[in-house]
Scaffold this motif. Structure first.
Motif, mmCIF file in Angstrom:
data_model
loop_
_atom_site.group_PDB
_atom_site.id
_atom_site.type_symbol
_atom_site.label_atom_id
_atom_site.label_comp_id
_atom_site.label_asym_id
_atom_site.label_seq_id
_atom_site.Cartn_x
_atom_site.Cartn_y
_atom_site.Cartn_z
ATOM 1 N N THR A 129 11.723 -8.727 12.451
ATOM 2 C CA THR A 129 10.720 -8.454 13.481
ATOM 3 C C THR A 129 9.643 -7.582 12.857
ATOM 4 O O THR A 129 9.694 -7.271 11.664
ATOM 5 C CB THR A 129 11.319 -7.720 14.697
ATOM 6 N N SER A 130 8.680 -7.161 13.649
ATOM 7 C CA SER A 130 7.633 -6.277 13.143
ATOM 8 C C SER A 130 8.199 -4.910 12.771
ATOM 9 O O SER A 130 7.561 -4.153 12.035
ATOM 10 C CB SER A 130 6.532 -6.108 14.192
ATOM 11 N N LYS A 131 9.399 -4.585 13.243
ATOM 12 C CA LYS A 131 10.003 -3.287 12.959
ATOM 13 C C LYS A 131 10.959 -3.310 11.777
ATOM 14 O O LYS A 131 11.152 -2.293 11.114
ATOM 15 C CB LYS A 131 10.748 -2.770 14.199
ATOM 16 N N GLY A 132 11.609 -4.455 11.524
ATOM 17 C CA GLY A 132 12.577 -4.475 10.436
ATOM 18 C C GLY A 132 13.397 -5.746 10.411
ATOM 19 O O GLY A 132 13.122 -6.704 11.138
ATOM 20 N N ILE A 133 14.445 -5.745 9.567
ATOM 21 C CA ILE A 133 15.243 -6.948 9.366
ATOM 22 C C ILE A 133 16.169 -7.209 10.551
ATOM 23 O O ILE A 133 16.568 -6.302 11.272
ATOM 24 C CB ILE A 133 16.054 -6.875 8.061
ATOM 25 N N VAL A 134 16.518 -8.496 10.736
ATOM 26 C CA VAL A 134 17.404 -8.924 11.818
ATOM 27 C C VAL A 134 18.649 -9.604 11.259
ATOM 28 O O VAL A 134 19.764 -9.333 11.692
ATOM 29 C CB VAL A 134 16.666 -9.890 12.777
ATOM 30 N N GLY A 135 18.469 -10.493 10.287
ATOM 31 C CA GLY A 135 19.609 -11.194 9.718
ATOM 32 C C GLY A 135 19.174 -12.371 8.870
ATOM 33 O O GLY A 135 18.013 -12.457 8.435
ATOM 34 N N ILE A 136 20.114 -13.313 8.648
ATOM 35 C CA ILE A 136 19.878 -14.469 7.788
ATOM 36 C C ILE A 136 20.327 -15.730 8.514
ATOM 37 O O ILE A 136 21.431 -15.764 9.085
ATOM 38 C CB ILE A 136 20.638 -14.333 6.464
ATOM 39 N N VAL A 137 19.495 -16.772 8.513
ATOM 40 C CA VAL A 137 19.862 -18.055 9.116
ATOM 41 C C VAL A 137 21.086 -18.611 8.391
ATOM 42 O O VAL A 137 21.084 -18.727 7.156
ATOM 43 C CB VAL A 137 18.694 -19.057 9.035
ATOM 44 N N LEU B 268 16.047 -7.949 21.409
ATOM 45 C CA LEU B 268 15.227 -8.777 20.525
ATOM 46 C C LEU B 268 14.563 -9.888 21.332
ATOM 47 O O LEU B 268 15.233 -10.574 22.102
ATOM 48 C CB LEU B 268 16.088 -9.384 19.421
ATOM 49 N N GLY B 269 13.273 -10.078 21.140
ATOM 50 C CA GLY B 269 12.533 -11.133 21.833
ATOM 51 C C GLY B 269 12.017 -12.184 20.868
ATOM 52 O O GLY B 269 12.561 -13.266 20.755
ATOM 53 N N HIS B 270 10.965 -11.840 20.135
ATOM 54 C CA HIS B 270 10.380 -12.744 19.152
ATOM 55 C C HIS B 270 10.678 -12.240 17.742
ATOM 56 O O HIS B 270 10.711 -11.029 17.503
ATOM 57 C CB HIS B 270 8.871 -12.868 19.357
ATOM 58 N N VAL B 271 10.877 -13.165 16.827
ATOM 59 C CA VAL B 271 11.194 -12.821 15.452
ATOM 60 C C VAL B 271 10.334 -13.664 14.514
ATOM 61 O O VAL B 271 9.669 -14.617 14.935
ATOM 62 C CB VAL B 271 12.686 -13.059 15.129
ATOM 63 N N TYR B 272 10.367 -13.322 13.234
ATOM 64 C CA TYR B 272 9.688 -14.081 12.197
ATOM 65 C C TYR B 272 10.727 -14.591 11.198
ATOM 66 O O TYR B 272 11.604 -13.847 10.765
ATOM 67 C CB TYR B 272 8.655 -13.217 11.469
ATOM 68 N N ILE B 273 10.615 -15.875 10.851
ATOM 69 C CA ILE B 273 11.509 -16.495 9.881
ATOM 70 C C ILE B 273 10.741 -16.641 8.576
ATOM 71 O O ILE B 273 9.648 -17.221 8.548
ATOM 72 C CB ILE B 273 11.998 -17.871 10.364
ATOM 73 N N GLN C 191 7.260 -18.312 9.858
ATOM 74 C CA GLN C 191 7.169 -18.944 11.177
ATOM 75 C C GLN C 191 7.686 -17.959 12.226
ATOM 76 O O GLN C 191 8.579 -17.158 11.950
ATOM 77 C CB GLN C 191 8.011 -20.218 11.242
ATOM 78 N N SER C 192 7.129 -18.053 13.411
ATOM 79 C CA SER C 192 7.628 -17.247 14.521
ATOM 80 C C SER C 192 8.655 -18.054 15.312
ATOM 81 O O SER C 192 8.633 -19.283 15.318
ATOM 82 C CB SER C 192 6.485 -16.820 15.442
ATOM 83 N N ALA C 193 9.556 -17.358 15.977
ATOM 84 C CA ALA C 193 10.575 -18.007 16.808
ATOM 85 C C ALA C 193 10.966 -17.055 17.926
ATOM 86 O O ALA C 193 10.691 -15.849 17.870
ATOM 87 C CB ALA C 193 11.797 -18.393 15.977
ATOM 88 N N ARG C 194 11.619 -17.606 18.923
ATOM 89 C CA ARG C 194 12.046 -16.806 20.070
ATOM 90 C C ARG C 194 13.571 -16.739 20.127
ATOM 91 O O ARG C 194 14.258 -17.737 19.915
ATOM 92 C CB ARG C 194 11.491 -17.408 21.363
ATOM 93 N N VAL C 195 14.079 -15.559 20.397
ATOM 94 C CA VAL C 195 15.522 -15.360 20.527
ATOM 95 C C VAL C 195 15.972 -15.857 21.899
ATOM 96 O O VAL C 195 15.455 -15.412 22.922
ATOM 97 C CB VAL C 195 15.893 -13.869 20.372
#
Length: 260
Positions: free
Chosen positions: A126-134, A237-242, A92-96
């Motif tokens: 993101t399309s570039k790499g990892i961000v973190g964990i919910v 960071l703008g948009h991310v993928y979960i 799913q996509s989400a917004r920061v």
């Protein structure tokens, strides 16, 4: 009266001379074309948000296909619903809406939560790499434990080999994280790519992280500590993928089974 007669004379001249007529048409086309172009530019500007959302959903679909592809998958014909499909991963996509990166324990807030089937321990990239964990959710929002958090520990490996380690953060730079416990026998080289490892039920294997900036042999002499320069700009960071691993519960259940 003068202007009226002047206008009539110009009109008659244009109608009776092909050269003047062609010049008038070209000038009119140039003027109207410029107006239409400007109007289109304004319309496109105010339509950027919706177009951006469309592109994000398209990227969401493509990422789902990539994560769930196998050797027999035809990406030209495969249809995958980004909310529910028969692959191993759901995306799913989400917004920061809030991003902390200046403290030692940083968190990111997303605009999706339990109402969107977001739960704890889902991967965020993101399309570039990892961000973190919910790590926490409410009905409409979720909190992400950023990789720029001293509590963060993620399984990672050298892309060129199967040598794995633990990705951590020393709270010194938002551009750099540390990969620890890499065997001294690993062919570590500056510039090599680091990706997520295959020993995690959270992140799919092979998600980009960054490149090796430097490395040192630990005091024990058995392992390296590697400085990894992130592909992501964690301050922007703008948009991310979960990403949800649909087999996670089964994996965890079998791993918890006591030996008999």
């Amino acid at each position: 009266m003068f202007l009226l007669l002047f206008g009539v004379s110009i009109g008659l001249t244009i109608q009776s001379h092909s050269y003047h007529k062609s010049k008038f048409i070209n000038s009119a086309n140039f003027l109207t074309g410029g107006i239409y172009e400007s109007a289109s530019g304004i319309s496109d500007y105010f339509n950027l948000r919706s177009q951006n959302d469309i592109l994000i959903e398209e990227n969401n679909l493509l990422r789902s296909q990539l994560l769930n592809r196998n050797d027999s998958t035809n990406l030209n014909t495969a249809h995958i619903d980004t909310i529910s499909f028969n692959g191993n991963y759901r995306v799913q996509s989400a917004r920061v809406i809030n991003n902390n990166y200046a403290a030692s324990k940083n968190y990111i807030t997303l605009n999706k939560g339990q109402n969107d089937s977001i739960k704890e321990d889902l991967a965020v990239i993101t399309s570039k790499g990892i961000v973190g964990i919910v790590d926490n959710t409410s009905n409409g929002y979720s909190r992400v434990l950023s990789i720029l958090n001293t509590r963060s520990s993620i399984n990672a490996q050298l892309k060129s080999t199967n040598h794995i380690g633990s990705l951590e953060w020393d709270a010194k730079s938002s551009e750099m994280v540390q990969l620890t416990d890499i065997s001294k026998f690993a062919p570590v080289k500056e510039g090599d790519t680091i990706v997520t490892g295959g020993q995690s039920s959270i992140f799919p294997q092979g998600i980009s992280i960054g490149t090796i900036d430097s490395y040192v042999l630990d005091i024990s002499g058995d392992t390296y500590t590697v400085q990894v320069k992130l592909f992501n700009d964690m301050t922007n960071l703008g948009h991310v993928y979960i990403i949800e691993n649909l087999d996670k519960a089964e994996i965890q259940r079998i791993e918890r089974t006591d030996d008999e």
